[in-house]
Design a protein around this motif. Structure first.
Motif, short mmCIF file in Angstrom:
data_model
loop_
_atom_site.label_atom_id
_atom_site.label_comp_id
_atom_site.label_asym_id
_atom_site.label_seq_id
_atom_site.Cartn_x
_atom_site.Cartn_y
_atom_site.Cartn_z
N GLU A 197 15.51 0.53 1.79
CA GLU A 197 15.32 1.24 0.52
C GLU A 197 13.85 1.57 0.30
OE1 GLU A 197 16.65 3.20 -2.84
OE2 GLU A 197 17.78 2.33 -1.17
N MET A 198 13.00 0.64 0.65
CA MET A 198 11.56 0.89 0.51
C MET A 198 11.14 2.05 1.41
SD MET A 198 8.33 -1.50 1.54
CE MET A 198 8.50 -0.94 3.22
N LEU A 230 6.62 3.26 -10.92
CA LEU A 230 6.88 1.94 -10.34
C LEU A 230 8.17 1.34 -10.89
CD1 LEU A 230 3.29 0.38 -10.33
CD2 LEU A 230 4.63 1.09 -8.33
N ASN A 231 8.42 1.56 -12.17
CA ASN A 231 9.68 1.07 -12.74
C ASN A 231 10.88 1.77 -12.11
OD1 ASN A 231 8.95 -1.00 -14.57
ND2 ASN A 231 8.23 0.52 -16.03
N GLU A 232 10.76 3.05 -11.80
CA GLU A 232 11.83 3.76 -11.09
C GLU A 232 12.05 3.12 -9.71
OE1 GLU A 232 11.25 7.94 -10.68
OE2 GLU A 232 10.61 8.21 -12.76
N PHE A 233 10.94 2.86 -9.02
CA PHE A 233 11.05 2.23 -7.71
C PHE A 233 11.71 0.85 -7.83
CE2 PHE A 233 7.12 4.46 -5.59
CZ PHE A 233 7.75 5.69 -5.76
N ALA A 234 11.30 0.09 -8.84
CA ALA A 234 11.85 -1.27 -9.03
C ALA A 234 13.35 -1.22 -9.28
CB ALA A 234 11.13 -1.96 -10.19
N ASN A 235 13.79 -0.24 -10.07
CA ASN A 235 15.23 -0.10 -10.34
C ASN A 235 16.01 0.06 -9.04
OD1 ASN A 235 14.80 -0.28 -13.09
ND2 ASN A 235 14.76 1.93 -13.40
N ARG A 236 15.48 0.84 -8.13
CA ARG A 236 16.16 1.05 -6.85
C ARG A 236 16.07 -0.18 -5.95
NH1 ARG A 236 14.45 6.83 -4.33
NH2 ARG A 236 15.69 5.92 -2.62
N THR A 288 9.61 10.23 -1.59
CA THR A 288 8.52 10.52 -2.52
C THR A 288 7.51 11.48 -1.90
OG1 THR A 288 8.74 8.35 -3.56
CG2 THR A 288 6.68 9.53 -3.94
N TYR A 289 7.17 11.22 -0.66
CA TYR A 289 6.20 12.10 -0.01
C TYR A 289 6.77 13.51 0.17
CZ TYR A 289 2.84 14.04 3.23
OH TYR A 289 1.91 14.86 3.82
N LEU A 290 7.99 13.62 0.65
CA LEU A 290 8.59 14.93 0.87
C LEU A 290 8.73 15.73 -0.42
CD1 LEU A 290 11.35 14.05 3.50
CD2 LEU A 290 9.26 15.37 3.89
N ASN A 291 9.07 15.04 -1.51
CA ASN A 291 9.30 15.72 -2.78
C ASN A 291 8.01 16.06 -3.53
OD1 ASN A 291 12.08 15.62 -2.43
ND2 ASN A 291 12.28 13.68 -3.53
N PHE A 337 0.83 -1.20 0.00
CA PHE A 337 0.00 0.00 0.00
C PHE A 337 0.86 1.25 0.00
CE2 PHE A 337 -1.88 3.36 2.66
CZ PHE A 337 -2.92 3.74 1.84
N LEU A 338 1.86 1.30 0.85
CA LEU A 338 2.71 2.49 0.96
C LEU A 338 3.47 2.76 -0.35
CD1 LEU A 338 4.14 1.92 4.56
CD2 LEU A 338 2.43 3.62 3.85
N LEU A 339 4.02 1.71 -0.95
CA LEU A 339 4.79 1.88 -2.18
C LEU A 339 3.90 2.29 -3.35
CD1 LEU A 339 7.47 -0.98 -2.31
CD2 LEU A 339 7.88 1.48 -2.47
N PHE A 340 2.81 1.60 -3.53
CA PHE A 340 1.97 1.87 -4.69
C PHE A 340 1.24 3.21 -4.55
CE2 PHE A 340 2.96 -2.48 -5.58
CZ PHE A 340 2.82 -2.62 -6.95
N THR A 341 0.87 3.57 -3.33
CA THR A 341 0.26 4.88 -3.13
C THR A 341 1.30 5.98 -3.35
OG1 THR A 341 -1.32 3.94 -1.56
CG2 THR A 341 -1.05 6.32 -1.52
#
Length: 701
Positions: free
Chosen positions: A494-495, A478-484, A502-505, A352-356
């Motif tokens: 990392e998650m 999501l692909n950016e997240f997956a790369n990391r 993401t939230y801060l930016n 939930f946190l990642l996809f949101t």
């Protein structure tokens, strides 16, 4: 029909999975599902068997023809019918339908909007079977026909429709979603699917009155009309008791849609008089798109049977709410998880946190594309009023989820609130658990518990493009997240870093307050959020370099396809206004002006007659005559001005320049002409007014 059970009725005209399992050999059924579920190439031998089974079923149900049913870039549906008849060598006829005919059809690619991708001398286009959306039977006055959902491509491979990009985007979000889930340890999920539920708003008016209004016939909205004595100010129509005539119509709608396998679930009166809403149950994005096209078509077809006219325009009437189409979008897995469901402990729910977080970033980075999805000439009349979200894109998360992300971003210990109950104050009423968030009707993109609701979408448009854009925007992040995550030494850390960063930016895009307020407009500007007030303002975002890069790296559109769509949208905008402006001129010159002159003459003759018999106290009549004469002169001036501006527009060649001219000149002239015509309506005897009034249209259906 009253004796027929819903369970017996639902899907009777659909070649659905149950029918395929029943009528196809097990091996063929399994191979077809490998294509549908796993994206494997379709075996032509499978198509032959499926085609024969479809044909036999369709003929048993009375079908004589078949058609490839597709969705060109005009946002409508298209169909060309061929009979099942095939000649034999001895001069007889047999009923035949091959796998080749199922898989591929041919249509004139240059006769639909193509934005220059197809010219008249290069007309070939192909329709290609979308086996992930079920075939269905359409019943009308011509009989029964088998409709096969298809994509539409040019001879040179460009997508000429709304569905092809949507199908590509679904593969895109599927791939990106799986990458992220694998990276955080989910080995069970094999499929991530975008699901959609589209709520459809519409108006119903009396058919005979509709036929007396050229503006409704040609433009889909009223171009003239004074405010009636009553509008929606009493707030008595929303969820009100449904009139008997409308209830019969709604029942027929349900029956027709259920037969087509469209799960029509909810129906009710909407806020404006004569306005209503229909909502289906969620399904996969491409099927939901097909179903919404069928819903719009059925709403209008059935209305005709009931001596009604169904208006799907975003703003068919001034002074009352217009119509939208709330697109509810979510992501689910084949293991039964909704990736936007917070669960009992949201701070522990890493999916939930990642996809949101991905949605938050995607909407902030590509807010202009989301706004572009809702950009039409019709929706320009609706957005920003106290009925629809503003043109400023923001996300409503609700206080609880926003507070959760704030705690995570600040590195604070997440403290869960206990289970909160609603106190009704009445002992006999059951206690209810308080929801995690309220509903914000002013938000264009709101989190509503386990999905996101895109509330600013126009009522008359295909939902395909909105879902294409949402899928691609989120998949890209999501692909950016997956790369990391795939290269991280510590996936958990990392998650957490991704969610926090993401939230801060991107938290500037989150707004839980009143989107209608002037304070929000000022606050949004301070945050650096865009505010594209009209369609013409936002359309150039389609061909910005970062937009092109987004679609090309995700293999949705080539540069040429984006420029083509940009040209189509520009043309659609100024052509819409051109039709409206010419309709206004036609109505003024042939209806409103003659009726007004005749009534004015009657008043003048009345004054003369009174003077002849010695009645000299005619001040009221004289004032009325003066008001009419002044308004008629203004009407003539506004008519001449609009006519001249339209003539000038014919000399503008560039599509963008023409769209700008129509926005800045023609639209202004149309509003001026409408204003004086509406003033005249209030001065003239209603029996002398040549077209049905708002009072008649809104309250007599």
């Amino acid at each position: 029909m009253n004796d027929l059970k819903l369970s017996d009725l639902f899907g009777v005209n659909v070649f659905d999975d149950n029918l395929m399992r029943e009528r196809l050999p097990k091996a063929i059924y399994k191979k077809l599902h490998n294509t549908i579920d796993k994206g494997l190439p379709l075996d032509p031998a499978v198509a032959d068997v499926v085609a024969n089974a479809m044909k036999d079923w369709a003929i048993e149900k009375g079908a004589t023809h078949f058609t490839h049913w597709f969705q060109p870039m005009n946002g409508k549906t298209a169909e060309k019918y061929d009979s099942f008849l095939s000649p034999t060598s001895d001069g007889r006829m047999i009923m035949e339908f091959s796998g080749k005919e199922l898989i591929k059809g041919e249509a004139d690619g240059s006769s639909f909007p193509s934005g220059g991708l197809r010219q008249t001398f290069e007309a070939r286009g192909y329709t290609v079977w979308d086996c992930t959306s079920p075939a269905f039977l359409k019943e009308d006055a011509s009989g029964v026909a088998l409709c096969i959902p298809t994509a539409f491509y040019s001879h040179t491979g460009e997508a000429l429709d709304k569905k092809s990009p949507l199908l590509h985007s679904m593969e895109c979000i599927q791939s990106a979603g799986i990458r992220v889930l694998r990276a955080i340890g989910d080995e069970a999920t094999t499929k991530v699917t975008a699901t959609v539920g589209a709520e459809q708003e519409y108006f119903l008016v009396d058919k005979r009155q509709y036929q007396q209004r050229k503006d409704l016939i040609f433009a889909g909205r009223t171009l003239f009309g004074a405010m009636p004595p009553k509008g929606q100010e009493m707030e008595d129509h929303y969820y009100g008791s449904i009139k008997e005539k409308i209830a019969k119509y709604m029942r027929d709608i349900d029956v027709e849609l259920w037969k087509l396998g469209v799960p029509s679930k909810t129906k009710h009166n909407e806020v404006a008089p004569a306005q209503h809403e229909l909502a289906p149950i969620f399904t996969t994005a491409n099927v939901a798109c097909d179903q919404n096209q069928l819903i719009m078509e059925t709403l209008q077809k059935v209305a005709n049977r009931h001596e009604l006219a169904c208006l799907l325009h975003e703003k068919p009437f001034a002074y009352v709410n217009g119509s939208g189409k709330h697109v509810n979008w979510s992501l689910v897995t084949d293991t039964g998880k909704n990736l936007f469901s917070p669960g009992k402990h949201p701070h522990e729910n890493k999916e939930f946190l990642l996809f949101t977080s991905a949605v938050i970033k995607a909407v902030d980075v590509h807010a202009d594309l989301l706004r572009l999805c809702a950009a039409t000439a019709g929706n320009d009349h609706r957005l920003g009023g106290n009925e629809a979200p503003p043109a400023i894109i923001s996300i409503f998360l609700g206080d609880e989820i926003t507070h959760l992300f704030e705690q995570i971003s600040q590195g604070e210990e997440v403290i869960e609130k206990g289970k909160q109950m609603m106190e009704m104050g009445v002992a006999t009423l059951p206690q209810l658990r308080k929801e995690a968030s309220d509903r914000n009707r002013t938000s264009p993109f709101a989190f509503t518990g386990n999905k996101f609701e895109f509330r600013m979408f126009p009522s008359s448009e295909s939902i395909a493009e909105a879902n294409t854009f949402l899928n691609v925007m989120v998949a890209d992040v999501l692909n950016e997240f997956a790369n990391r995550l795939e290269t991280a030494e510590d996936t958990q850390k990392e998650m957490e870093a991704i969610v926090k960063e993401t939230y801060l930016n991107h938290k500037r895009i989150i707004f839980n307050g009143n989107g209608y307020s002037n304070e929000w407009v000022e606050e949004a500007a301070r945050r650096g959020l865009s505010n594209y007030k009209t369609t013409v303002d936002v359309l150039p975002c389609f061909i910005k370099e970062d937009s092109i890069a987004l679609f090309e790296r995700n293999q949705i559109f080539h540069r040429s396809e984006l420029f083509a769509r940009y040209e189509i949208l520009l043309e659609e905008y100024y052509k819409t206004l051109n039709i409206e402006a010419r309709t206004m001129l036609d109505m003024v010159q042939k209806q409103i002006m003659p009726a007004t002159l005749q009534y004015t003459t009657q008043i003048a003759e009345h004054i003369i007659a009174l003077n002849k018999v010695g009645v000299f106290e005619v001040n009221a009549q004289t004032e009325l005559l003066q008001s009419l004469t002044t308004a008629i002169n203004t009407l003539k001036q506004c008519t001449d001005q609009l006519h001249q501006e339209l003539e000038q527009s014919t000399h503008i060649e560039e599509a963008y320049d023409k769209a700008v001219f129509f926005k800045e000149h023609i639209l202004v002239d149309m509003e001026a002409l409408r204003q004086v015509a509406d003033e005249l309506e209030l001065l003239i005897d209603e029996k002398a007014w040549p077209i049905p009034t708002y009072g008649e249209l809104l309250f007599r259906a």
